[in-house]
Design an enzyme around this catalytic site. Structure first.
Site, mmCIF file in Angstrom:
data_model
loop_
_atom_site.group_PDB
_atom_site.id
_atom_site.type_symbol
_atom_site.label_atom_id
_atom_site.label_comp_id
_atom_site.label_asym_id
_atom_site.label_seq_id
_atom_site.Cartn_x
_atom_site.Cartn_y
_atom_site.Cartn_z
ATOM 1 N N ARG A 195 109.171 44.218 67.716
ATOM 2 C CA ARG A 195 108.262 43.089 67.858
ATOM 3 C C ARG A 195 107.813 42.568 66.487
ATOM 4 O O ARG A 195 107.133 43.270 65.750
ATOM 5 C CB ARG A 195 107.040 43.589 68.629
ATOM 6 C CG ARG A 195 105.948 42.610 68.740
ATOM 7 C CD ARG A 195 104.660 43.268 69.183
ATOM 8 N NE ARG A 195 103.680 42.224 69.391
ATOM 9 C CZ ARG A 195 102.387 42.410 69.512
ATOM 10 N NH1 ARG A 195 101.914 43.636 69.465
ATOM 11 N NH2 ARG A 195 101.581 41.406 69.691
ATOM 12 N N ASN A 215 93.612 50.441 70.043
ATOM 13 C CA ASN A 215 94.201 49.153 69.668
ATOM 14 C C ASN A 215 94.408 48.403 70.977
ATOM 15 O O ASN A 215 95.400 48.608 71.676
ATOM 16 C CB ASN A 215 95.518 49.341 68.918
ATOM 17 C CG ASN A 215 96.057 48.010 68.391
ATOM 18 O OD1 ASN A 215 95.615 46.935 68.826
ATOM 19 N ND2 ASN A 215 97.016 48.069 67.489
ATOM 20 N N ALA A 217 96.112 42.208 72.362
ATOM 21 C CA ALA A 217 95.600 40.872 72.732
ATOM 22 C C ALA A 217 94.299 40.948 73.528
ATOM 23 O O ALA A 217 93.461 40.042 73.436
ATOM 24 C CB ALA A 217 96.664 40.122 73.528
ATOM 25 N N TYR A 274 104.270 43.524 62.146
ATOM 26 C CA TYR A 274 103.869 44.845 62.658
ATOM 27 C C TYR A 274 104.690 46.009 62.082
ATOM 28 O O TYR A 274 104.383 47.160 62.366
ATOM 29 C CB TYR A 274 103.953 44.845 64.193
ATOM 30 C CG TYR A 274 102.986 43.845 64.822
ATOM 31 C CD1 TYR A 274 101.610 44.063 64.754
ATOM 32 C CD2 TYR A 274 103.444 42.694 65.451
ATOM 33 C CE1 TYR A 274 100.717 43.151 65.296
ATOM 34 C CE2 TYR A 274 102.555 41.771 66.013
ATOM 35 C CZ TYR A 274 101.200 42.010 65.928
ATOM 36 O OH TYR A 274 100.303 41.107 66.466
ATOM 37 N N PRO A 281 98.747 46.009 75.256
ATOM 38 C CA PRO A 281 99.978 45.303 75.595
ATOM 39 C C PRO A 281 100.840 44.932 74.380
ATOM 40 O O PRO A 281 100.317 44.562 73.333
ATOM 41 C CB PRO A 281 99.486 44.030 76.293
ATOM 42 C CG PRO A 281 98.099 43.830 75.787
ATOM 43 C CD PRO A 281 97.552 45.219 75.595
ATOM 44 N N ASN A 282 102.129 45.053 74.591
ATOM 45 C CA ASN A 282 103.186 44.719 73.620
ATOM 46 C C ASN A 282 103.343 45.748 72.502
ATOM 47 O O ASN A 282 104.289 45.665 71.725
ATOM 48 C CB ASN A 282 102.959 43.314 73.004
ATOM 49 C CG ASN A 282 103.052 42.226 74.060
ATOM 50 O OD1 ASN A 282 104.094 42.076 74.699
ATOM 51 N ND2 ASN A 282 101.977 41.501 74.292
ATOM 52 N N HIS A 324 93.543 47.742 64.370
ATOM 53 C CA HIS A 324 94.605 46.727 64.403
ATOM 54 C C HIS A 324 95.587 47.013 63.287
ATOM 55 O O HIS A 324 95.162 47.294 62.145
ATOM 56 C CB HIS A 324 94.031 45.319 64.268
ATOM 57 C CG HIS A 324 93.033 45.032 65.338
ATOM 58 N ND1 HIS A 324 93.413 44.792 66.644
ATOM 59 C CD2 HIS A 324 91.684 45.052 65.324
ATOM 60 C CE1 HIS A 324 92.323 44.635 67.369
ATOM 61 N NE2 HIS A 324 91.256 44.802 66.618
HETATM 62 C C1 DQA Z 1 96.985 43.687 67.086
HETATM 63 C C2 DQA Z 1 96.481 42.277 66.726
HETATM 64 C C3 DQA Z 1 96.284 41.441 67.972
HETATM 65 O O1 DQA Z 1 95.811 40.146 67.625
HETATM 66 C C4 DQA Z 1 97.597 41.283 68.709
HETATM 67 O O2 DQA Z 1 97.408 40.571 69.919
HETATM 68 C C5 DQA Z 1 98.304 42.575 68.950
HETATM 69 C C6 DQA Z 1 98.239 43.622 67.939
HETATM 70 C C7 DQA Z 1 97.319 44.518 65.835
HETATM 71 O O3 DQA Z 1 97.504 45.722 65.985
HETATM 72 O O4 DQA Z 1 97.429 43.965 64.724
HETATM 73 O O5 DQA Z 1 99.008 42.723 69.937
HETATM 74 O O6 DQA Z 1 95.956 44.364 67.784
#
Ligand code: DQA
Length: 144
Positions: free
Chosen positions: A17, A73, A76, A22, A9-10, A99
């Site tokens: 974002r 990945n 969350a 990121y 997600p996201n 990550h």
């Molecule tokens: C993440 C780190 C996670 O804590 C976060 O919720 C993400 C991205 C990363 O790629 O650094 O959405 O997995």
């Protein structure tokens, strides 16, 4: 042999974002980067992203049934989804947890992963460069 790169997600909002954390690479750029790495490494790479937990669980079942290696990945979900962990536990090929950010240098809740114990290895904090590195390792494993 196909390698699945699964993003949770996201991550579809990469580039927009929190770019300070990121980076400015978009998810489309990331897909292109992974596909390019796949061509260079001689492996078939498929990148998917979802904001729906059940969809990710289904993709992990597919990887378990087909014996696909996975770069995951889980975003969350990494920190609390026992459903994702249990699906990861069914994989027979290598699983790399990835990550983009260094989850150990951020909020305390990000330091714990429910997935690491069932992963072959973990890459964190290398930005999107972690993806081609993960694929390079996978390619070497597949060919070994
Ligand atoms: C993440 C780190 C996670 O804590 C976060 O919720 C993400 C991205 C990363 O790629 O650094 O959405 O997995």
């Amino acid at each position: 042999m196909k390698v699945l790169v699964l993003n949770g997600p996201n991550l579809g909002r990469l580039g927009k974002r929190e770019p300070a954390i990121y980076g400015s690479t978009t998810h489309a750029d990331l897909v292109a980067m992974c596909e390019r790495a796949g061509v260079e490494l001689g492996i078939d790479v498929e990148v998917r992203q979802t904001d729906h937990e059940g969809e990710l669980v289904g993709w992990l079942h597919e990887a378990a049934d087909e014996g696909y290696p996975v770069v995951l990945n889980a975003a969350a979900w990494t920190h609390y989804s026992i459903a994702v962990r249990d699906a990861c536990g069914q994989l027979t090929a290598p699983l790399l947890e990835l990550h983009i950010s260094n989850v150990h240098a951020r909020e305390e809740f990000r330091a714990h992963s429910v997935i690491s114990a069932v992963a072959t290895g973990v890459i964190a904090g290398l930005g999107v460069d972690g993806y081609p590195l993960a694929l390079r390792w996978m390619a070497a494993k597949i060919k070994a």
